[in-house]
Write a protein that holds these residues in place. Structure first.
Motif, mmCIF file in Angstrom:
data_model
loop_
_atom_site.group_PDB
_atom_site.id
_atom_site.type_symbol
_atom_site.label_atom_id
_atom_site.label_comp_id
_atom_site.label_asym_id
_atom_site.label_seq_id
_atom_site.Cartn_x
_atom_site.Cartn_y
_atom_site.Cartn_z
ATOM 1 N N GLN A 115 59.790 80.947 33.614
ATOM 2 C CA GLN A 115 59.883 80.611 35.026
ATOM 3 C C GLN A 115 59.495 81.819 35.877
ATOM 4 O O GLN A 115 58.874 81.687 36.925
ATOM 5 C CB GLN A 115 61.298 80.159 35.366
ATOM 6 C CG GLN A 115 61.443 79.636 36.787
ATOM 7 C CD GLN A 115 62.829 79.068 37.044
ATOM 8 O OE1 GLN A 115 63.714 79.127 36.193
ATOM 9 N NE2 GLN A 115 63.025 78.500 38.234
ATOM 10 N N GLN B 205 44.830 71.031 34.890
ATOM 11 C CA GLN B 205 44.355 71.955 35.904
ATOM 12 C C GLN B 205 45.346 73.109 36.056
ATOM 13 O O GLN B 205 46.536 72.944 35.774
ATOM 14 C CB GLN B 205 44.228 71.267 37.279
ATOM 15 C CG GLN B 205 43.363 70.029 37.306
ATOM 16 C CD GLN B 205 44.215 68.780 37.322
ATOM 17 O OE1 GLN B 205 45.169 68.684 38.095
ATOM 18 N NE2 GLN B 205 43.881 67.820 36.485
ATOM 19 N N TYR C 44 46.572 76.060 38.959
ATOM 20 C CA TYR C 44 46.557 76.452 40.364
ATOM 21 C C TYR C 44 47.304 77.771 40.514
ATOM 22 O O TYR C 44 48.218 78.077 39.757
ATOM 23 C CB TYR C 44 47.263 75.401 41.234
ATOM 24 C CG TYR C 44 46.563 74.071 41.306
ATOM 25 C CD1 TYR C 44 46.691 73.142 40.286
ATOM 26 C CD2 TYR C 44 45.777 73.734 42.402
ATOM 27 C CE1 TYR C 44 46.046 71.910 40.339
ATOM 28 C CE2 TYR C 44 45.136 72.501 42.480
ATOM 29 C CZ TYR C 44 45.283 71.607 41.440
ATOM 30 O OH TYR C 44 44.646 70.375 41.512
ATOM 31 N N GLN D 20 49.345 80.026 43.562
ATOM 32 C CA GLN D 20 49.907 80.031 44.912
ATOM 33 C C GLN D 20 50.401 81.432 45.229
ATOM 34 O O GLN D 20 51.351 81.911 44.606
ATOM 35 C CB GLN D 20 51.047 79.016 45.035
ATOM 36 C CG GLN D 20 51.626 78.906 46.438
ATOM 37 C CD GLN D 20 52.716 77.841 46.513
ATOM 38 O OE1 GLN D 20 53.336 77.479 45.520
ATOM 39 N NE2 GLN D 20 52.977 77.333 47.718
ATOM 40 N N HIS E 289 49.412 78.437 49.981
ATOM 41 C CA HIS E 289 49.339 77.098 49.420
ATOM 42 C C HIS E 289 48.673 77.162 48.050
ATOM 43 O O HIS E 289 47.950 78.116 47.753
ATOM 44 C CB HIS E 289 48.550 76.180 50.362
ATOM 45 C CG HIS E 289 47.142 76.630 50.608
ATOM 46 N ND1 HIS E 289 46.825 77.634 51.496
ATOM 47 C CD2 HIS E 289 45.974 76.207 50.076
ATOM 48 C CE1 HIS E 289 45.533 77.809 51.502
ATOM 49 N NE2 HIS E 289 44.981 76.963 50.654
ATOM 50 N N PRO E 290 48.904 76.161 47.207
ATOM 51 C CA PRO E 290 48.258 76.161 45.898
ATOM 52 C C PRO E 290 46.747 76.099 46.026
ATOM 53 O O PRO E 290 46.207 75.331 46.829
ATOM 54 C CB PRO E 290 48.820 74.900 45.230
ATOM 55 C CG PRO E 290 50.099 74.627 45.946
ATOM 56 C CD PRO E 290 49.846 75.047 47.360
ATOM 57 N N PHE F 90 43.242 75.720 43.643
ATOM 58 C CA PHE F 90 42.721 75.320 42.339
ATOM 59 C C PHE F 90 42.019 76.495 41.666
ATOM 60 O O PHE F 90 41.200 77.199 42.276
ATOM 61 C CB PHE F 90 41.761 74.160 42.538
ATOM 62 C CG PHE F 90 41.056 73.700 41.287
ATOM 63 C CD1 PHE F 90 39.764 74.105 41.014
ATOM 64 C CD2 PHE F 90 41.687 72.859 40.395
ATOM 65 C CE1 PHE F 90 39.105 73.679 39.878
ATOM 66 C CE2 PHE F 90 41.041 72.423 39.250
ATOM 67 C CZ PHE F 90 39.743 72.838 38.996
ATOM 68 N N PHE G 219 50.695 77.399 38.556
ATOM 69 C CA PHE G 219 51.104 76.041 38.193
ATOM 70 C C PHE G 219 50.071 75.398 37.289
ATOM 71 O O PHE G 219 48.874 75.562 37.496
ATOM 72 C CB PHE G 219 51.206 75.149 39.437
ATOM 73 C CG PHE G 219 52.287 75.514 40.406
ATOM 74 C CD1 PHE G 219 52.004 76.290 41.512
ATOM 75 C CD2 PHE G 219 53.583 75.056 40.212
ATOM 76 C CE1 PHE G 219 53.002 76.621 42.426
ATOM 77 C CE2 PHE G 219 54.579 75.377 41.112
ATOM 78 C CZ PHE G 219 54.293 76.162 42.218
ATOM 79 N N PHE H 295 52.939 68.143 38.291
ATOM 80 C CA PHE H 295 52.906 69.598 38.278
ATOM 81 C C PHE H 295 54.079 70.154 37.485
ATOM 82 O O PHE H 295 55.197 69.631 37.546
ATOM 83 C CB PHE H 295 52.986 70.144 39.703
ATOM 84 C CG PHE H 295 51.674 70.119 40.430
ATOM 85 C CD1 PHE H 295 51.193 68.939 40.973
ATOM 86 C CD2 PHE H 295 50.927 71.264 40.574
ATOM 87 C CE1 PHE H 295 49.986 68.904 41.640
ATOM 88 C CE2 PHE H 295 49.715 71.248 41.251
ATOM 89 C CZ PHE H 295 49.244 70.071 41.776
ATOM 90 N N GLY H 296 53.834 71.234 36.766
ATOM 91 C CA GLY H 296 54.924 72.002 36.196
ATOM 92 C C GLY H 296 55.639 72.756 37.308
ATOM 93 O O GLY H 296 55.162 72.802 38.448
ATOM 94 N N ASP H 297 56.782 73.341 36.976
ATOM 95 C CA ASP H 297 57.552 74.056 37.989
ATOM 96 C C ASP H 297 56.994 75.441 38.304
ATOM 97 O O ASP H 297 57.473 76.119 39.205
ATOM 98 C CB ASP H 297 59.012 74.183 37.560
ATOM 99 C CG ASP H 297 59.755 72.857 37.710
ATOM 100 O OD1 ASP H 297 60.832 72.711 37.106
ATOM 101 O OD2 ASP H 297 59.243 71.966 38.425
#
Lengths: 113, 113
Positions: B9, B33, B35, B37, B42-43, B45, B88, B103-105
């Motif tokens: 995490q 995918q 990403y 952040q 913001h996230p 790609f 992510f 999405f994963g955490d």
């Protein structure tokens, strides 16, 4: 090249009030999404839309309403804001033709007091 | 339902050290995918992997998609302070053509200069 824009960037509202978050994209992407991001929870999908007048629920839709009368706009409304809806909200869009790459807006930080 | 899990995490590294984050899905993914952040952002790609066993590189970043298409990893060689942020992974939701992803955490990377 505006891309995808969200407004407002910051909002403070009172419990029980209705509030609308705006999202506008200039790419004519078919798909649009609303996510909320809370610490420790990553991005959770609230609602999504495959095209104008087509919307569907995501993981956490309760307390939210969306509409999409035009391809470029996808507003998110909190009908009666609660403190648990304090979060950062991201709008995103994508072109789905075997490609789910999403383009995110700058986010709206909403605080419900 | 479909779950996408990421570990660790949090990761704190000294500048110059390597970093790896892992993404595991409870189901087979058609693609995945990644990403990034940045703090307060913001996230954005980074990349999409589609083929079983696929490996892609972007400068110091190496992305892998597992042979069974249920896991993926992102490896950063010789981290820099500009790598700070949350990474992510996201995978398409099964049995839908809605173009939406789970999405994963995320893994939050901090880099000590």
């Amino acid at each position: 090249d505006a891309g995808i824009t969200q407004s407002p960037r910051y909002k403070i509202t009172e419990t029980g009030r209705q509030v609308t978050l705006m999202c506008h994209q200039t790419w004519s992407h078919s798909y649009m999404f609303w996510y909320r991001q809370d610490l420790g929870h990553g991005l959770r999908l609230i609602y999504y839309s495959a095209a104008a007048d087509i919307t569907d629920k995501g993981e956490v839709p309760d307390g939210y309403v969306v509409s999409r009368s035009k391809t470029e706009n996808f507003p998110l409304t909190l009908e009666s804001a609660t403190r648990s809806q304090t979060s950062v909200y991201f709008c995103a869009s994508s072109v789905y033709r075997g490609n789910t790459e999403a383009f995110f807006g700058q986010g709206t930080r909403l605080t419900v007091v | 339902g479909q779950q996408v899990m990421q570990i660790p995490q949090y990761q704190h590294v000294q500048e110059g050290e390597d970093f790896t984050t892992y993404c595991n899905s409870s189901t087979t993914l058609s693609n995945i995918q990644w990403y990034k952040q940045r703090p307060g952002g913001h996230p954005v790609f980074l990349i999409q992997l589609v083929k079983s066993g696929e490996v892609k590189k972007q400068k110091r970043l190496t992305f892998q998609f597992g042979e069974a298409k249920k896991n993926s990893s992102l490896h950063i060689t010789a981290t820099q302070t500009t790598d700070v942020g949350t990474y992510f992974c996201a995978g398409p939701v099964l049995n839908t053509n809605a173009g939406k992803s789970t999405f994963g955490d995320g893994t939050t990377l901090t880099v000590k200069p």
